[in-house]
Design an enzyme around this catalytic site. Structure first.
Site, PDB file in Angstrom:
ATOM      1  N   SER A   1     -15.454  -8.390  14.577  1.00  0.00           N
ATOM      2  CA  SER A   1     -15.431  -9.709  13.943  1.00  0.00           C
ATOM      3  C   SER A   1     -14.865  -9.610  12.537  1.00  0.00           C
ATOM      4  CB  SER A   1     -16.865 -10.244  13.887  1.00  0.00           C
ATOM      5  OG  SER A   1     -16.978 -11.290  12.959  1.00  0.00           O
TER       6      SER A   1
ATOM      7  N   TYR B   1     -26.003 -10.327  11.749  1.00  0.00           N
ATOM      8  CA  TYR B   1     -24.952 -10.317  12.778  1.00  0.00           C
ATOM      9  C   TYR B   1     -23.734  -9.537  12.282  1.00  0.00           C
ATOM     10  CZ  TYR B   1     -20.766 -11.839  15.204  1.00  0.00           C
ATOM     11  OH  TYR B   1     -19.552 -11.850  15.853  1.00  0.00           O
TER      12      TYR B   1
ATOM     13  N   LYS C   1     -22.104  -5.720  13.480  1.00  0.00           N
ATOM     14  CA  LYS C   1     -20.719  -5.443  13.880  1.00  0.00           C
ATOM     15  C   LYS C   1     -20.145  -4.293  13.051  1.00  0.00           C
ATOM     16  CE  LYS C   1     -19.911  -8.564  17.114  1.00  0.00           C
ATOM     17  NZ  LYS C   1     -19.655  -8.168  18.510  1.00  0.00           N
TER      18      LYS C   1
END
EC number: 5.1.3.2
Length: 338
Positions: A124, A149, A153
């Site tokens: 991402s 989040y 990643k």
């Protein structure tokens, strides 16, 4: 090639499976269905023109992963499985680290046991954190993501980079994508968020179809052309094509290969609202709300490396993203059947 697609019944995973099947690959889908529905599977088969194998299970089950990799003689793994709501990750950090980081560790441990060394990771743009320069280039140092989040990643990227240093015959692709939107042009496959949508386009679509009253636009005082946040929106079909191209070109090519997958242009929230209003033929009801903590004013991708090395570039416009989303939402107002 024989491809294991984790999270293959989710939004990006399902569109990628269709493209893989159309390209003649054998697809094994692994999903625990926590954010997707089983009813997407026949749609994948119909649009892909070929039957995918489906296994209901969790990437944290290392024994199951090893069994699948062995039994299906997997050549490469495309790893989408994981939790992906930025806001929810702030409320549930342990669940995000368990699913996204521990889950990936279990998966790559199973791959090592099964001697499978080709890995495509769904990363991402959040790994860049807040950069002083735009557009974002792969050579930028990674930053400090704002949410668990984003941190999950980045942690996985670091783990995979360390793994490849220790096991130099692995081929690992880190595909950093920006804002995937749109739907399959058939209108039979699209984004079907469970509960209240976390992303802009599905929320707009649900307002347009009458499931929600109004879109809250967070912040209209950013230093951008119209005051709303600017992002790089990429059609999910272009993104799916990017995964297939990366898999085919990088198979058995040792190294860590990092690519931005984005359109390379920024569009504001109001640009997206206006494109959607045009697509559905009526104004979309919206109101302004205060900025959300951690939201950046503007960023978009420099995707020239993927163009240069993979011969991949986006072909679909913002108008097409809006049209395809509306086609999906208007044909399936409640999403996939349960």
């Amino acid at each position: 090639m024989r491809v294991l697609v984790t999270g293959g019944s989710g939004y990006i995973g399902s569109h990628t499976c269709v493209q893989l099947l159309q390209n003649g690959h054998d697809v094994i889908i692994l999903d625990n269905l926590c954010n997707s529905k089983r009813s997407v599977l026949p749609v994948i088969e119909r649009l892909g023109g070929k039957h995918p194998t489906f296994v209901e299970g969790d990437i944290r089950n290392e024994a199951l992963m090893t069994e699948i990799l062995h039994d299906h003689a997997i050549d490469t793994v495309i790893h989408f499985a994981g939790l992906k709501a930025v806001g929810e990750s702030v409320q549930k950090p342990l669940e995000y680290y368990d699913n996204n980081v521990n889950g990936t560790l279990r998966l790559i441990s199973a791959m090592r046991a099964a001697n499978v060394k080709n890995f495509i990771f769904s990363s991402s743009a959040t790994v860049y954190g807040d950069q002083p320069k735009i557009p974002y280039v792969e050579s930028f140092p990674t930053g400090t993501p704002q949410s668990p989040y984003g941190k999950s990643k980045l942690m996985v990227e670091q783990i995979l980079t360390d793994l490849q240093k220790a096991q130099p015959d692995w081929s690992i692709a880190l595909l950093r994508y920006f804002n995937p939107v749109g739907a399959h042009p058939s209108g039979d496959m699209g984004e079907d968020p469970q509960g209240i949508p976390n992303n802009l386009m599905p929320y707009i679509a649900q307002v347009a179809v009458g499931r929600r009253d109004s879109l809250a636009i967070f912040g209209n005082d950013y230093p951008t052309e119209d005051g709303t946040g600017v992002r790089d929106y990429i059609h999910v079909m272009d993104l799916a094509d990017g995964h297939v191209v990366a898999m085919e070109k990088l198979a058995n090519k040792p190294g860590v290969h990092i690519y931005n997958l984005g359109a390379g242009v920024g569009n504001s929230v109001l640009d997206v609202v206006n494109a959607f209003s045009k697509a559905c033929g009526k104004p979309v009801n919206y109101h302004f709300a205060p900025r959300r903590e951690g939201d950046l004013p503007a960023y978009w991708a420099d995707a020239s490396k993927a163009d240069r090395e993979l011969n991949w570039r986006v072909t679909r416009t913002l108008d097409e993203m809006a049209q395809d989303t509306w086609h999906w939402q208007s044909r399936h107002p409640q999403g996939y059947p349960d």
